[in-house]
Design a protein around this motif. Structure first.
Motif, PDB file in Angstrom:
ATOM      1  N   ASP A 292      62.557  72.028  20.233  1.00  0.00           N
ATOM      2  CA  ASP A 292      63.938  71.725  20.601  1.00  0.00           C
ATOM      3  C   ASP A 292      64.440  70.484  19.863  1.00  0.00           C
ATOM      4  O   ASP A 292      65.623  70.397  19.531  1.00  0.00           O
ATOM      5  CB  ASP A 292      64.045  71.508  22.107  1.00  0.00           C
ATOM      6  CG  ASP A 292      63.776  72.784  22.882  1.00  0.00           C
ATOM      7  OD1 ASP A 292      64.666  73.635  22.948  1.00  0.00           O
ATOM      8  OD2 ASP A 292      62.645  72.926  23.405  1.00  0.00           O
ATOM      9  N   VAL A 293      63.535  69.536  19.615  1.00  0.00           N
ATOM     10  CA  VAL A 293      63.873  68.299  18.917  1.00  0.00           C
ATOM     11  C   VAL A 293      62.662  67.855  18.111  1.00  0.00           C
ATOM     12  O   VAL A 293      61.522  67.945  18.588  1.00  0.00           O
ATOM     13  CB  VAL A 293      64.267  67.170  19.902  1.00  0.00           C
ATOM     14  CG1 VAL A 293      64.509  65.850  19.158  1.00  0.00           C
ATOM     15  CG2 VAL A 293      65.501  67.553  20.712  1.00  0.00           C
ATOM     16  N   MET A 294      62.892  67.350  16.899  1.00  0.00           N
ATOM     17  CA  MET A 294      61.831  66.731  16.105  1.00  0.00           C
ATOM     18  C   MET A 294      62.023  65.218  16.147  1.00  0.00           C
ATOM     19  O   MET A 294      63.132  64.731  15.957  1.00  0.00           O
ATOM     20  CB  MET A 294      61.875  67.228  14.662  1.00  0.00           C
ATOM     21  CG  MET A 294      60.563  67.091  13.886  1.00  0.00           C
ATOM     22  SD  MET A 294      60.101  65.431  13.398  1.00  0.00           S
ATOM     23  CE  MET A 294      61.356  65.070  12.187  1.00  0.00           C
ATOM     24  N   GLY A 314      67.362  74.288  11.826  1.00  0.00           N
ATOM     25  CA  GLY A 314      68.300  74.290  12.943  1.00  0.00           C
ATOM     26  C   GLY A 314      67.919  73.366  14.078  1.00  0.00           C
ATOM     27  O   GLY A 314      68.584  73.366  15.121  1.00  0.00           O
ATOM     28  N   THR A 315      66.878  72.564  13.897  1.00  0.00           N
ATOM     29  CA  THR A 315      66.386  71.706  14.968  1.00  0.00           C
ATOM     30  C   THR A 315      66.840  70.259  14.740  1.00  0.00           C
ATOM     31  O   THR A 315      66.489  69.664  13.722  1.00  0.00           O
ATOM     32  CB  THR A 315      64.854  71.757  15.041  1.00  0.00           C
ATOM     33  OG1 THR A 315      64.447  73.111  15.289  1.00  0.00           O
ATOM     34  CG2 THR A 315      64.316  70.865  16.149  1.00  0.00           C
ATOM     35  N   PRO A 316      67.603  69.684  15.677  1.00  0.00           N
ATOM     36  CA  PRO A 316      68.072  68.307  15.505  1.00  0.00           C
ATOM     37  C   PRO A 316      66.914  67.320  15.584  1.00  0.00           C
ATOM     38  O   PRO A 316      65.828  67.651  16.074  1.00  0.00           O
ATOM     39  CB  PRO A 316      69.045  68.120  16.667  1.00  0.00           C
ATOM     40  CG  PRO A 316      68.573  69.088  17.712  1.00  0.00           C
ATOM     41  CD  PRO A 316      68.041  70.273  16.947  1.00  0.00           C
ATOM     42  N   VAL A 317      67.162  66.104  15.118  1.00  0.00           N
ATOM     43  CA  VAL A 317      66.091  65.109  15.007  1.00  0.00           C
ATOM     44  C   VAL A 317      66.463  63.821  15.728  1.00  0.00           C
ATOM     45  O   VAL A 317      67.636  63.527  15.977  1.00  0.00           O
ATOM     46  CB  VAL A 317      65.792  64.801  13.525  1.00  0.00           C
ATOM     47  CG1 VAL A 317      65.373  66.058  12.781  1.00  0.00           C
ATOM     48  CG2 VAL A 317      66.991  64.146  12.845  1.00  0.00           C
ATOM     49  N   ILE A 318      65.431  63.064  16.048  1.00  0.00           N
ATOM     50  CA  ILE A 318      65.552  61.690  16.526  1.00  0.00           C
ATOM     51  C   ILE A 318      64.715  60.850  15.582  1.00  0.00           C
ATOM     52  O   ILE A 318      63.564  61.190  15.313  1.00  0.00           O
ATOM     53  CB  ILE A 318      65.036  61.538  17.970  1.00  0.00           C
ATOM     54  CG1 ILE A 318      65.898  62.333  18.943  1.00  0.00           C
ATOM     55  CG2 ILE A 318      64.971  60.062  18.375  1.00  0.00           C
ATOM     56  CD1 ILE A 318      65.283  62.455  20.339  1.00  0.00           C
TER      57      ILE A 318
END
Length: 393
Positions: A292-294, A314-318
């Motif tokens: 869901d998030v990288m 397509g996976t949002p990042v932090i």
């Protein structure tokens, strides 16, 4: 144009993901049809292949030559003296490569330019060889070579000598150019050319199917990178303890493996973490798609390719605000750039994306702005100008 790409950062049979970004940049450059290249990727000499000798034995197992993506690669050996040999390494590397390069030229495989990656020891050695063979040299700064190695002492002096004598310097982000200038390099010599992302290797796949195959049902984070202290996997594990019901996959191997497992046990989150070990790049896109998030919590980076790879799927990042990360994450569709590198801020960023995550299509569209096309064109312009005698390079 005929290039000799010289770097210790290149994938080999023992280290399949090592310097994969150098190989990828070269692959896209070759597709232009305007360049030919041979790769010389030296590895330290070691006499024994038994695995009990650890990473030194792995050097011994690297083949003398290889072929990857239709690119010819040789792995000449050079002397590496542990601990005390850091300042000698560029000279030892250059000396060991002189004969190999001379034979290459004598066999009819001359080249126009040395394309070196990583400033120390590789770039300094390349500059020594460029002077010996009277070839122009372009050196690409990658991150740790400037942010750590070049900060003090003799290494700093040698890096600045290489900058001064190189025909041009490339940095993979503006932040690295700024750091080189701060160290004393001439800004006019330096061209930022960011890394791109291979949009054909990293793309949105059948997410539900992949998650089912991996046994994922809950909100899941992913971290990718070597298990070393500066990558900050420990911060992500600490953040996990603040996020009930959230799971984590860690892709990578390294010396901090046991410490990270112990930390997970101490915090009571072992059952919510999967340690994946080293994952081949061609398999990573499945994990990017499944997550869901990288999260990237590094204390230092040059240009973190994993951010774009994740977004391309397509996976949002932090990400922590280090190196070129602020140049990668410039809009909400990309994800969140941390104001502070801490477990608490990571947890808050995860909660933000749990409630207000961009669509996967929007994140993919954002990543598509970072293809390799601009980087390839930038290299071609730079190399042509050097070979045509443009003194402004």
């Amino acid at each position: 144009m005929r290039l000799l790409t010289l770097t210790t950062l290149y994938p080999n049979a023992e280290q399949i993901n090592h310097g994969i970004f150098v190989e990828t940049r070269l692959r896209f450059l070759l597709t232009s049809g305007q360049v030919e290249a041979k790769v010389m990727a030296p590895v330290p000499w070691f006499p024994l292949k038994n695995k009990r000798f650890g990473r030194y034995a792995s050097f011994a197992r690297v083949p003398a030559s290889d072929q990857r993506s239709d690119i010819s690669i040789t792995h000449p050996r050079y002397a590496l003296i542990p601990k005390i040999g850091m300042y000698l390494t560029p000279f030892l590397m250059a000396q060991s490569l002189k004969g190999k390069i001379a034979k290459l030229i004598e066999s009819g495989h001359d080249f126009d330019l040395i394309d070196a990656h990583y400033f120390y020891p590789d770039g300094v050695a390349a500059m020594l060889l460029g002077k010996h063979f009277n070839k122009p040299v372009v050196i690409t700064a990658r991150g740790t070579d400037i942010n750590v190695i070049a900060q003090t002492g003799l290494a700093k002096k040698m890096v600045l000598w290489a900058v001064k004598n190189a025909s041009a310097v490339i940095t993979v982000c503006q932040a690295l150019k700024d750091e080189l200038v701060k160290l004393g390099a001439s800004a006019d010599k330096i061209t930022p050319l960011r890394n791109g992302v291979d949009l054909s290797r990293f793309y949105p796949a059948e997410r539900d199917q992949i998650r089912a195959e991996l046994g994922l049902t809950d909100f899941t984070l992913l971290t990718v990178g070597s298990l070393t202290t500066h990558k900050g996997h420990d911060l992500v594990i600490q953040a996990l303890a603040l996020l009930p019901g959230v799971h984590l996959m860690i892709a990578g191997s390294g010396p901090e493996d046991q410490n990270l497992r112990q930390l997970a046990a101490q915090l009571g989150v072992t059952d919510r973490i999967k340690f994946l070990g080293s994952v081949a790049q061609k398999e990573l896109f499945r994990y990017y798609n499944a997550a869901d998030v990288m999260v990237l919590a590094s204390s230092r980076e040059g240009w973190a390719n994993v951010l774009l790879e994740s977004m391309a799927c397509g996976t949002p990042v932090i990400s922590s605000n280090v190196g070129g990360s602020s140049e990668v994450i410039t809009a909400p569709d990309a994800g969140v750039l941390l104001a502070e590198r801490s477990a608490q801020h990571i947890a808050a960023a995860v909660q933000h994306l749990q409630s207000r995550s961009p669509t996967r299509a929007a994140t993919r569209a954002y990543a598509e702005k970072f293809s390799w096309d601009d980087t390839t064109e930038g290299q071609l312009r730079l190399f042509k100008a050097i070979l045509h005698g443009d003194s402004t390079c």
